[in-house]
Design a protein around this motif. Structure first.
Motif, mmCIF file in Angstrom:
data_model
loop_
_atom_site.group_PDB
_atom_site.id
_atom_site.type_symbol
_atom_site.label_atom_id
_atom_site.label_comp_id
_atom_site.label_asym_id
_atom_site.label_seq_id
_atom_site.Cartn_x
_atom_site.Cartn_y
_atom_site.Cartn_z
ATOM 1 N N UNK A 182 48.404 76.432 18.923
ATOM 2 C CA UNK A 182 47.436 75.548 19.586
ATOM 3 C C UNK A 182 46.383 76.372 20.312
ATOM 4 N N UNK A 183 46.820 77.460 20.954
ATOM 5 C CA UNK A 183 45.862 78.304 21.678
ATOM 6 C C UNK A 183 44.854 78.921 20.730
ATOM 7 N N UNK A 197 35.293 77.688 20.085
ATOM 8 C CA UNK A 197 34.511 78.315 21.154
ATOM 9 C C UNK A 197 33.860 79.593 20.639
ATOM 10 N N UNK A 231 40.215 80.547 32.414
ATOM 11 C CA UNK A 231 38.792 80.701 32.709
ATOM 12 C C UNK A 231 37.950 80.305 31.502
ATOM 13 N N UNK A 232 38.371 80.774 30.324
ATOM 14 C CA UNK A 232 37.636 80.466 29.101
ATOM 15 C C UNK A 232 37.642 78.958 28.841
ATOM 16 N N UNK A 233 38.803 78.324 29.070
ATOM 17 C CA UNK A 233 38.894 76.875 28.852
ATOM 18 C C UNK A 233 37.957 76.145 29.815
ATOM 19 N N UNK A 234 37.881 76.651 31.072
ATOM 20 C CA UNK A 234 36.961 76.030 32.028
ATOM 21 C C UNK A 234 35.512 76.201 31.581
ATOM 22 N N UNK A 235 35.205 77.358 30.984
ATOM 23 C CA UNK A 235 33.841 77.575 30.500
ATOM 24 C C UNK A 235 33.523 76.614 29.364
ATOM 25 N N UNK A 236 34.524 76.337 28.553
ATOM 26 C CA UNK A 236 34.348 75.379 27.457
ATOM 27 C C UNK A 236 33.889 74.036 28.015
ATOM 28 N N UNK A 276 38.976 68.428 25.094
ATOM 29 C CA UNK A 276 40.078 69.385 25.247
ATOM 30 C C UNK A 276 40.186 70.004 26.651
ATOM 31 N N UNK A 319 23.554 77.802 32.453
ATOM 32 C CA UNK A 319 24.739 77.065 32.894
ATOM 33 C C UNK A 319 25.918 78.015 33.112
ATOM 34 N N UNK A 320 26.106 78.944 32.160
ATOM 35 C CA UNK A 320 27.272 79.826 32.279
ATOM 36 C C UNK A 320 27.101 80.808 33.426
ATOM 37 N N UNK A 346 45.258 83.836 33.284
ATOM 38 C CA UNK A 346 44.063 83.666 34.118
ATOM 39 C C UNK A 346 42.771 83.701 33.293
ATOM 40 N N UNK A 402 54.233 79.902 29.265
ATOM 41 C CA UNK A 402 54.491 80.945 28.270
ATOM 42 C C UNK A 402 53.704 82.221 28.529
ATOM 43 N N UNK A 427 53.001 76.210 20.051
ATOM 44 C CA UNK A 427 52.194 76.305 21.264
ATOM 45 C C UNK A 427 51.207 77.468 21.164
ATOM 46 N N UNK A 469 49.645 71.702 24.320
ATOM 47 C CA UNK A 469 50.152 73.019 23.916
ATOM 48 C C UNK A 469 49.531 74.116 24.750
ATOM 49 N N UNK A 470 48.210 74.066 24.913
ATOM 50 C CA UNK A 470 47.539 75.104 25.698
ATOM 51 C C UNK A 470 47.987 75.037 27.156
ATOM 52 N N UNK A 507 32.088 73.683 30.598
ATOM 53 C CA UNK A 507 30.749 73.790 31.183
ATOM 54 C C UNK A 507 29.649 73.770 30.131
ATOM 55 N N UNK A 517 42.371 83.223 30.115
ATOM 56 C CA UNK A 517 42.346 82.131 29.131
ATOM 57 C C UNK A 517 41.999 80.803 29.808
ATOM 58 N N UNK A 526 50.826 74.009 28.331
ATOM 59 C CA UNK A 526 52.168 74.588 28.446
ATOM 60 C C UNK A 526 52.110 76.105 28.313
ATOM 61 N N UNK A 527 51.270 76.579 27.392
ATOM 62 C CA UNK A 527 51.125 78.020 27.217
ATOM 63 C C UNK A 527 50.652 78.656 28.522
#
Lengths: 358, 361
Positions: B91-92, B99, A157-162, A221, B343-344, A153, A146, B88, A138-139, A164, A155, A141-142
Motif C-alpha cells: 500500500x505504501x 506522487x 511528511x510526504x503524505x502531508x505534502x500530498x 488518501x 504552496x510547498x 517521520x 510497522x 501494508x 494500510x499506510x 497540500x 513518509x 498502519x505502516x
C-alpha cells in the motif's frame, strides 16, 4: 489601560479579586478570570475602582465573542443566500428539479434537474473511497506500527505534502499524464471483462468515471491516512502489550487491539474523506467526460458531478443558469454539511468518552 | 515437565527444535522470483497484457506462494501475519507512485517555459498562435487575493480562537467549536457560490450602477471563508498549549485579562499561530473553484482588486489547460510548477517552524 485610569495599586486590587474567585475552581489548569462581574471579596470600601461598563475588557471580550459567532453567521448566511438565489431558478424550472436528468437552464423555457449530477457525484466519490480507504488504512498502519521511526517521520511528511498539492495540479496531471495508462487499462478491462456491465461498452475510453475516481482517490488518501494514523497511534500501549503477551502475532495484535479501538476514528476519517470527495471540483471538471446520462459504466467516456458541472457550465450561464447552478450548489452544501456533521459528531462523542474515562 | 514427557517423549531439546521456525530470507526471495516468473509466463504466454499485469499477478502469486510455504514452515498464523505485512508495505509503495509521477511531470514539463518572459508578461494580446505569454498578471492576482484574505481572516480567526479558549464556556462555545470543525469541510465551490450570490450579485451592484462586478476582492472574500476555520482550529490548539501558570502570573501582577491575552498568551503562542496561518495561506493559494466563480479572470495585468476582473495562478492553470492553443499546455504546466513551488515552500516552512516551536513539543 483604557478602563483603569487610576493608580496602579488600585488596578492590582481589582484584578486580584477576580483571580481569587477563580482559583477556588480550577487552579493550574489555565482557566482565566473571564467573569469580572463577581463582587470583590470583603467589600474593601472606597479603595476598589468602579468596574467600567464599557472598558477595554468588555470591548475585547465582545470582539472575540463576535469573531466566534462569525462562524455560525457565515454558515447560516451561506444557506440563506444560496436559497435566495436558488428559489427563483427552481421556480422557473419547467421540470422536476430533483428527478429530471438534463441541464438546459439557459434556454427561454429552462429545463434542468439534478438527478444525473447527484448520481455522478455519489458514484465517483464512492469508487474513490473504495480505492483510497484500504490503501490509506494500510499506510496509516505502516506509519503507526510497522515503519521504524526514521522512516515514519519523512513518509508522514510526504503524505502531508500530498494533501497540500492544489487540486488543479492533480486535474492537470490526471488529464495530461494519467489518462493514457487509464485508457489502456480500460481497454484491457473491456477486452476481458466486458461481460461485467460496469466494464462494458465499445468506447471511446479514457475520460471516464474511472479516471476521475482514481484522481479523486489520490486526493482523498492523505486526509484518511493522517486522521487514521493519529487514531491508531493513540491505542493504549497496555492493550497492545496484552495482546502480544497472549501470543498474538503482530497482525493479530492489530486486529484485536488497534482496529477495534480505532474504529470510530476510522469511520470519521472515511466520512471526512467522503466530504472532500463530494465537494471536489476542478480535478473532476478536468478529468470527467461531462455527459448527462445515468450510467453505471465506469470506463467509457462520461461521468459528471455537481461541483464539476458548476465549474464547467458557469462560463456560459445566464441569470437563470446561475440560479440553477447555485441551486445545485445548495444541494451539495446540504449533503456535505450532513456528512461533515455526522463525522464530527462521531469524533466529538469519542473525545468526551476518552476524557471521562481518563 | 510431566506434560512434555507425555506429549513428546524422547525428543532431545536442542536450540533448533525449541525455537520458533522462521522462514529463511532466501526462500522468501525465491517465492517472489518464482511468482514473477510464473506471472510473466502466463501473461506473455497467453498474450493477455503487459509488464504492469506481470507485476500485479506476480504479487498475487507471491502472496499465495508465501501463504502456502510459510504456512508449512511457520504455521498458518504467522503466514497470515506475513501476508498482511506484505499488503501494508505494498500500500505504501502504491501511494508513493502517483506522487512521484506528479512531481516528475511537474518538473519535466514545467521547465519548458520557465523563463523571464513567463514571469514578466501577461496574456494580453496573446493569440492562439503566439508561443509567448506569461503568468505575471496571475501571480499578482494570487498575491493580492491571498494577501487580502489573510488580512481579513487572521484577525477574525485569532479572535475567534481567543473566544473559544479564554472566554468560551458552555453550550454556545461548544456549538461554535463544532461548527468551526464542520466548516473546514465546506467545499470550496460552495464558498465561491456563496460569495457569488452574496457579494457579486447582491452587494456589488450597489457600488456599480446596478450591474454585478466580478473582482479580486470577491475572490479574497471567498478565500476568507475557506481560511477562517483552519486558522481558528490551529490557533485554538496553540492557545491551549500555553501553560496556565503564565496566565496566572500575569493575573497575580494585576494585569487585566485582555492585556494578559495580548501581551502574554499571544506572544507565547505566536510561532504556532504563524505555522497555522501559513498552512491556511498555502491551501488558499491553491484554490481554483471559488476564484473561477467570482474573480472574472482577466487576461491583462490588473493591480486593483476592487475593480475589473483579476486572474489567479490556479485559475490560470485551469484556463490554459482548457485552451485550444498548442502553446497553452506548456504555459499551464509552468504555472502549475510555480503554484506548487509557492504552496510547498509555504507548507515546508510552516512545518519546519512547527518543529522548532517549543510549545508543541
Amino acid at each position: 489601560m483604557g478602563d483603569y485610569p487610576s493608580s496602579r495599586s488600585e488596578n492590582a486590587t481589582a484584578s486580584d479579586s477576580g483571580v481569587i474567585g477563580r482559583h477556588t475552581r480550577g487552579a493550574g489548569t489555565g482557566v482565566s478570570p473571564s467573569s469580572h462581574d463577581e463582587p470583590p471579596f470583603g467589600g474593601g470600601g472606597g479603595a476598589l475602582p468602579k468596574k467600567a461598563r464599557f472598558g477595554m475588557e468588555a470591548g475585547f471580550k465582545g470582539l472575540s465573542v463576535a469573531a466566534g459567532a462569525m462562524v455560525l453567521v457565515i454558515i447560516v448566511a451561506i444557506a440563506i443566500f444560496l436559497i435566495s438565489k436558488a428559489v427563483p431558478a427552481i421556480r422557473a424550472d419547467n421540470e422536476n428539479f430533483l428527478t429530471f436528468n438534463q441541464w438546459f437552464p439557459n434556454e427561454t423555457e429552462p429545463r434542468f434537474g439534478i438527478a444525473v449530477l447527484a448520481f455522478g457525484t455519489l458514484l465517483t466519490s464512492i469508487i474513490a473511497l473504495l480505492v483510497a480507504v484500504p490503501i490509506a488504512l494500510g499506510i496509516a498502519l505502516f506509519l503507526s506500527h510497522y515503519a521504524p521511526r526514521r522512516l515514519a517521520t519523512p513518509l508522514g511528511f510526504v503524505i502531508d505534502l500530498l494533501a497540500a498539492v492544489p487540486s488543479v495540479v492533480f486535474g492537470l496531471w490526471g488529464r495530461d499524464v494519467f489518462m493514457e495508462p487509464v485508457r489502456e487499462f480500460s481497454t484491457w478491462l473491456n477486452k476481458y471483462f466486458s461481460w461485467i456491465p460496469i466494464f462494458g461498452g465499445d468506447g471511446p475510453f479514457g475520460r471516464s468515471v474511472l479516471l476521475g475516481s482514481l484522481v479523486l482517490a489520490i486526493m482523498v488518501l492523505p486526509i484518511v491516512t493522517s486522521l487514521s494514523r493519529e487514531v491508531f497511534r493513540q491505542t493504549p500501549g497496555m492493550n497492545e502489550e496484552a495482546a502480544l503477551a497472549l501470543g498474538a502475532t503482530k497482525w493479530e495484535m492489530i486486529r484485536t487491539a488497534v482496529l477495534p479501538y480505532g474504529k470510530p476514528g476510522v469511520i470519521a476519517a472515511v466520512m471526512l474523506g467522503l466530504g472532500r470527495a463530494l465537494g471536489e471540483t476542478i480535478a473532476l471538471a478536468m478529468t470527467l467526460g461531462i455527459v448527462f446520462n445515468i450510467s453505471f459504466n465506469i470506463i467509457e467516456n462520461g461521468g459528471n458531478s455537481i461541483a464539476a458541472n458548476i465549474a464547467n457550465a458557469f462560463g456560459e450561464a445566464n441569470e437563470t443558469g446561475r440560479g440553477a447552478l447555485i441551486a445545485s450548489g445548495l444541494v451539495l452544501f446540504a449533503i456535505t454539511l450532513v456528512v461533515n456533521m455526522a463525522a464530527r459528531a462521531i469524533i466529538y462523542r469519542r473525545r468526551e468518552f476518552r476524557d471521562s474515562a481518563a | 515437565m510431566s506434560l512434555l514427557d507425555r506429549e513428546a517423549a524422547g525428543v532431545v531439546m536442542t536450540p533448533d527444535n525449541i525455537r520458533t521456525k522462521r522462514l529463511p530470507l532466501g526462500i522468501n526471495l525465491g517465492i517472489a522470483a518464482a511468482g514473477l516468473l510464473i506471472a510473466a509466463a502466463v501473461v506473455y504466454g497467453f498474450g493477455i497484457g503487459n509488464y504492469v499485469l506481470v507485476v500485479v499477478l506476480g504479487v498475487v502469486f507471491y502472496l499465495i506462494g508465501l501463504q502456502v510455504v510459510a504456512g508449512r514452515i511457520e504455521g498458518p498464523r504467522t503466514a497470515r501475519d506475513r501476508m498482511w505485512k506484505t499488503l501494508i508495505y505494498a500500500a505504501c509503495v502504491l501511494a508513493i507512485l502517483p506522487l512521484a509521477s506528479v512531481v516528475w511531470t511537474l518538473v519535466s514539463k514545467g521547465v519548458e517555459r520557465l523563463d523571464g518572459n513567463f514571469f514578466g508578461t501577461s496574456m494580453n494580446n496573446i493569440g492562439a498562435r503566439d508561443p509567448e505569454g506569461g503568468a505575471y498578471h496571475a501571480i499578482i492576482g494570487t498575491l493580492e487575493q491571498v494577501g487580502i484574505a489573510t488580512l481579513i481572516a487572521v484577525p477574525l480567526g485569532v479572535l475567534g480562537a481567543i473566544y473559544l479558549v479564554e472566554y468560551g464556556r458552555g453550550r454556545f462555545a461548544n456549538t461554535v467549536r463544532f461548527f468551526v470543525d464542520v466548516m473546514t469541510g465546506i467545499p470550496s465551490i460552495v464558498a465561491g457560490l456563496f460569495i457569488l450570490s452574496f457579494w457579486v450579485l447582491i452587494v456589488s451592484p450597489w457600488f456599480n450602477n446596478g450591474t454585478p462586478r466580478f473582482s479580486g476582492f470577491a475572490a479574497s472574500l471567498a478565500l476568507t471563508v475557506l481560511m477562517l476555520p483552519t486558522i481558528v482550529r490551529s490557533t485554538e490548539e496553540m492557545l491551549r498549549l500555553v501553560p496556565g501558570p503564565l496566565r496566572e502570573g500575569a493575573y497575580a501582577l494585576g494585569v487585566p485579562q485582555w492585556k494578559t491575552i495580548l501581551k502574554v498568551v499571544l506572544p507565547t503562542a505566536l510561532p504556532g499561530i504563524v505555522t497555522g496561518v501559513m498552512l491556511a495561506v498555502a491551501r488558499a493559494a491553491g484554490e481554483t473553484a471559488p476564484v473561477l466563480l467570482v474573480a472574472g479572470g482577466a487576461a491583462s495585468i490588473n493591480f486593483n482588486p476592487f475593480e475589473g476582473g483579476q486572474q489567479s495562478l490556479a485559475l490560470f492553470v485551469y484556463q490554459q489547460a482548457g485552451d485550444a492553443s498548442r502553446y497553452a499546455p506548456a504555459r499551464a504546466w509552468t504555472a502549475a510548477l510555480t503554484l506548487v513551488a509557492i504552496v510547498l515552500i509555504l507548507t515546508i516552512a510552516a512545518k519546519l517552524l512547527a518543529r522548532r516551536n517549543s510549545l508543541s513539543k
